[in-house]
Design a protein around this motif. Structure first.
Motif, PDB file in Angstrom:
ATOM      1  N   PRO A   1     -33.918  16.875 -12.193  1.00 61.07           N
ATOM      2  CA  PRO A   1     -33.744  15.577 -11.906  1.00 61.07           C
ATOM      3  C   PRO A   1     -33.972  15.025 -10.379  1.00 61.07           C
ATOM      4  O   PRO A   1     -33.458  15.725  -9.615  1.00 61.07           O
ATOM      5  CB  PRO A   1     -32.647  15.088 -12.663  1.00 61.07           C
ATOM      6  CG  PRO A   1     -31.778  15.981 -12.753  1.00 61.07           C
ATOM      7  CD  PRO A   1     -32.387  17.294 -12.692  1.00 61.07           C
ATOM      8  N   PHE A   2     -34.750  14.098 -10.248  1.00 62.30           N
ATOM      9  CA  PHE A   2     -34.786  13.455  -8.929  1.00 62.30           C
ATOM     10  C   PHE A   2     -33.501  12.864  -8.492  1.00 62.30           C
ATOM     11  O   PHE A   2     -33.053  13.107  -7.314  1.00 62.30           O
ATOM     12  CB  PHE A   2     -35.653  12.548  -9.044  1.00 62.30           C
ATOM     13  CG  PHE A   2     -36.078  11.807  -7.662  1.00 62.30           C
ATOM     14  CD1 PHE A   2     -36.882  12.696  -6.718  1.00 62.30           C
ATOM     15  CD2 PHE A   2     -35.898  10.674  -7.211  1.00 62.30           C
ATOM     16  CE1 PHE A   2     -37.034  12.005  -5.381  1.00 62.30           C
ATOM     17  CE2 PHE A   2     -35.997   9.905  -6.124  1.00 62.30           C
ATOM     18  CZ  PHE A   2     -36.762  10.861  -5.251  1.00 62.30           C
ATOM     19  N   ARG A   3     -32.482  12.147  -9.420  1.00 62.68           N
ATOM     20  CA  ARG A   3     -31.357  11.725  -9.071  1.00 62.68           C
ATOM     21  C   ARG A   3     -30.502  11.841 -10.211  1.00 62.68           C
ATOM     22  O   ARG A   3     -30.943  11.982 -11.287  1.00 62.68           O
ATOM     23  CB  ARG A   3     -31.784  10.284  -8.719  1.00 62.68           C
ATOM     24  CG  ARG A   3     -30.418   9.610  -8.008  1.00 62.68           C
ATOM     25  CD  ARG A   3     -30.735   8.143  -8.024  1.00 62.68           C
ATOM     26  NE  ARG A   3     -31.552   8.010  -6.674  1.00 62.68           N
ATOM     27  CZ  ARG A   3     -31.235   7.213  -5.772  1.00 62.68           C
ATOM     28  NH1 ARG A   3     -30.421   6.098  -5.939  1.00 62.68           N
ATOM     29  NH2 ARG A   3     -31.919   7.025  -4.663  1.00 62.68           N
ATOM     30  N   ALA A   4     -29.205  12.104 -10.137  1.00 60.07           N
ATOM     31  CA  ALA A   4     -28.311  12.278 -11.090  1.00 60.07           C
ATOM     32  C   ALA A   4     -28.186  11.091 -12.195  1.00 60.07           C
ATOM     33  O   ALA A   4     -28.553  10.034 -11.715  1.00 60.07           O
ATOM     34  CB  ALA A   4     -26.823  12.331 -10.537  1.00 60.07           C
ATOM     35  N   ARG A   5     -28.047  11.573 -13.252  1.00 58.87           N
ATOM     36  CA  ARG A   5     -28.187  10.484 -14.334  1.00 58.87           C
ATOM     37  C   ARG A   5     -27.155   9.510 -14.153  1.00 58.87           C
ATOM     38  O   ARG A   5     -27.191   8.193 -14.549  1.00 58.87           O
ATOM     39  CB  ARG A   5     -28.017  11.232 -15.918  1.00 58.87           C
ATOM     40  CG  ARG A   5     -28.216  10.149 -16.942  1.00 58.87           C
ATOM     41  CD  ARG A   5     -28.103  10.969 -18.108  1.00 58.87           C
ATOM     42  NE  ARG A   5     -29.005  11.818 -18.401  1.00 58.87           N
ATOM     43  CZ  ARG A   5     -30.234  11.659 -18.963  1.00 58.87           C
ATOM     44  NH1 ARG A   5     -30.318  10.400 -19.142  1.00 58.87           N
ATOM     45  NH2 ARG A   5     -31.076  12.450 -19.159  1.00 58.87           N
ATOM     46  N   GLU A   6     -25.922   9.616 -13.735  1.00 56.26           N
ATOM     47  CA  GLU A   6     -24.901   8.999 -13.687  1.00 56.26           C
ATOM     48  C   GLU A   6     -25.154   7.871 -12.519  1.00 56.26           C
ATOM     49  O   GLU A   6     -24.940   6.532 -12.820  1.00 56.26           O
ATOM     50  CB  GLU A   6     -23.367   9.666 -13.229  1.00 56.26           C
ATOM     51  CG  GLU A   6     -22.644  10.550 -14.189  1.00 56.26           C
ATOM     52  CD  GLU A   6     -23.657  12.144 -14.236  1.00 56.26           C
ATOM     53  OE1 GLU A   6     -24.279  12.246 -13.175  1.00 56.26           O
ATOM     54  OE2 GLU A   6     -23.475  12.601 -15.261  1.00 56.26           O
ATOM     55  N   LYS A   7     -25.748   8.465 -11.509  1.00 56.12           N
ATOM     56  CA  LYS A   7     -26.164   7.362 -10.471  1.00 56.12           C
ATOM     57  C   LYS A   7     -27.089   6.262 -10.916  1.00 56.12           C
ATOM     58  O   LYS A   7     -27.184   5.146 -10.459  1.00 56.12           O
ATOM     59  CB  LYS A   7     -26.522   8.030  -9.342  1.00 56.12           C
ATOM     60  CG  LYS A   7     -26.841   7.479  -7.807  1.00 56.12           C
ATOM     61  CD  LYS A   7     -25.359   7.413  -7.458  1.00 56.12           C
ATOM     62  CE  LYS A   7     -25.585   6.641  -5.972  1.00 56.12           C
ATOM     63  NZ  LYS A   7     -24.286   6.262  -5.427  1.00 56.12           N
ATOM     64  N   ILE A   8     -27.891   6.691 -11.764  1.00 59.48           N
ATOM     65  CA  ILE A   8     -29.048   5.951 -12.329  1.00 59.48           C
ATOM     66  C   ILE A   8     -28.591   4.926 -13.132  1.00 59.48           C
ATOM     67  O   ILE A   8     -28.840   3.640 -13.200  1.00 59.48           O
ATOM     68  CB  ILE A   8     -30.231   6.883 -13.267  1.00 59.48           C
ATOM     69  CG1 ILE A   8     -30.779   7.404 -12.102  1.00 59.48           C
ATOM     70  CG2 ILE A   8     -31.174   5.801 -13.854  1.00 59.48           C
ATOM     71  CD1 ILE A   8     -31.865   8.844 -12.787  1.00 59.48           C
TER      72      ILE A   8
ATOM     73  N   GLU B   1     -25.467   3.701 -13.180  1.00 55.76           N
ATOM     74  CA  GLU B   1     -24.728   2.929 -12.205  1.00 55.76           C
ATOM     75  C   GLU B   1     -25.606   1.572 -11.647  1.00 55.76           C
ATOM     76  O   GLU B   1     -25.123   0.740 -11.740  1.00 55.76           O
ATOM     77  CB  GLU B   1     -23.938   3.666 -11.256  1.00 55.76           C
ATOM     78  CG  GLU B   1     -23.198   2.871 -10.209  1.00 55.76           C
ATOM     79  CD  GLU B   1     -22.710   3.729  -8.929  1.00 55.76           C
ATOM     80  OE1 GLU B   1     -22.669   3.218  -8.011  1.00 55.76           O
ATOM     81  OE2 GLU B   1     -22.367   4.839  -9.452  1.00 55.76           O
ATOM     82  N   LYS B   2     -26.911   2.239 -11.154  1.00 53.61           N
ATOM     83  CA  LYS B   2     -27.785   1.223 -10.752  1.00 53.61           C
ATOM     84  C   LYS B   2     -28.247   0.199 -11.633  1.00 53.61           C
ATOM     85  O   LYS B   2     -28.556  -0.824 -11.457  1.00 53.61           O
ATOM     86  CB  LYS B   2     -28.744   1.976  -9.881  1.00 53.61           C
ATOM     87  CG  LYS B   2     -28.535   2.640  -8.596  1.00 53.61           C
ATOM     88  CD  LYS B   2     -28.374   1.868  -7.388  1.00 53.61           C
ATOM     89  CE  LYS B   2     -28.108   2.684  -6.379  1.00 53.61           C
ATOM     90  NZ  LYS B   2     -28.087   1.943  -5.114  1.00 53.61           N
TER      91      LYS B   2
END
Length: 67
Positions: free
Chosen positions: A5-12, A14-15
């Motif tokens: 993944p390009f970015r962690a699922r938790e970070k997505i 949260e955003k």
């Protein structure tokens, strides 16, 4: 084949929560959007009005004419 993944699922998530629950206009949701959507256009308008005023003043007093 699977890509990481390009970015962690938790970070997505949260955003997404941040942008879905904020009570502002759509174009002012980010942390720096006030600078790009409000301050820069105001600065451009102020500088253009100053230059127009200076030009009118110079024309009315005959400053900077070519001979």
């Amino acid at each position: 084949m699977s890509e990481p993944p390009f970015r962690a699922r938790e970070k997505i998530l949260e955003k997404q929560k941040y942008f879905q629950h904020i009570q502002k206009h759509t174009y002012l949701k980010g942390p720096y959007d006030k600078v790009t959507s409000v301050a820069i256009p105001i600065a451009l308008a102020a500088s253009s009005l100053y230059m127009i005023g200076r030009g009118i003043y110079n024309m009315s007093h005959g400053i900077g004419k070519k001979e």
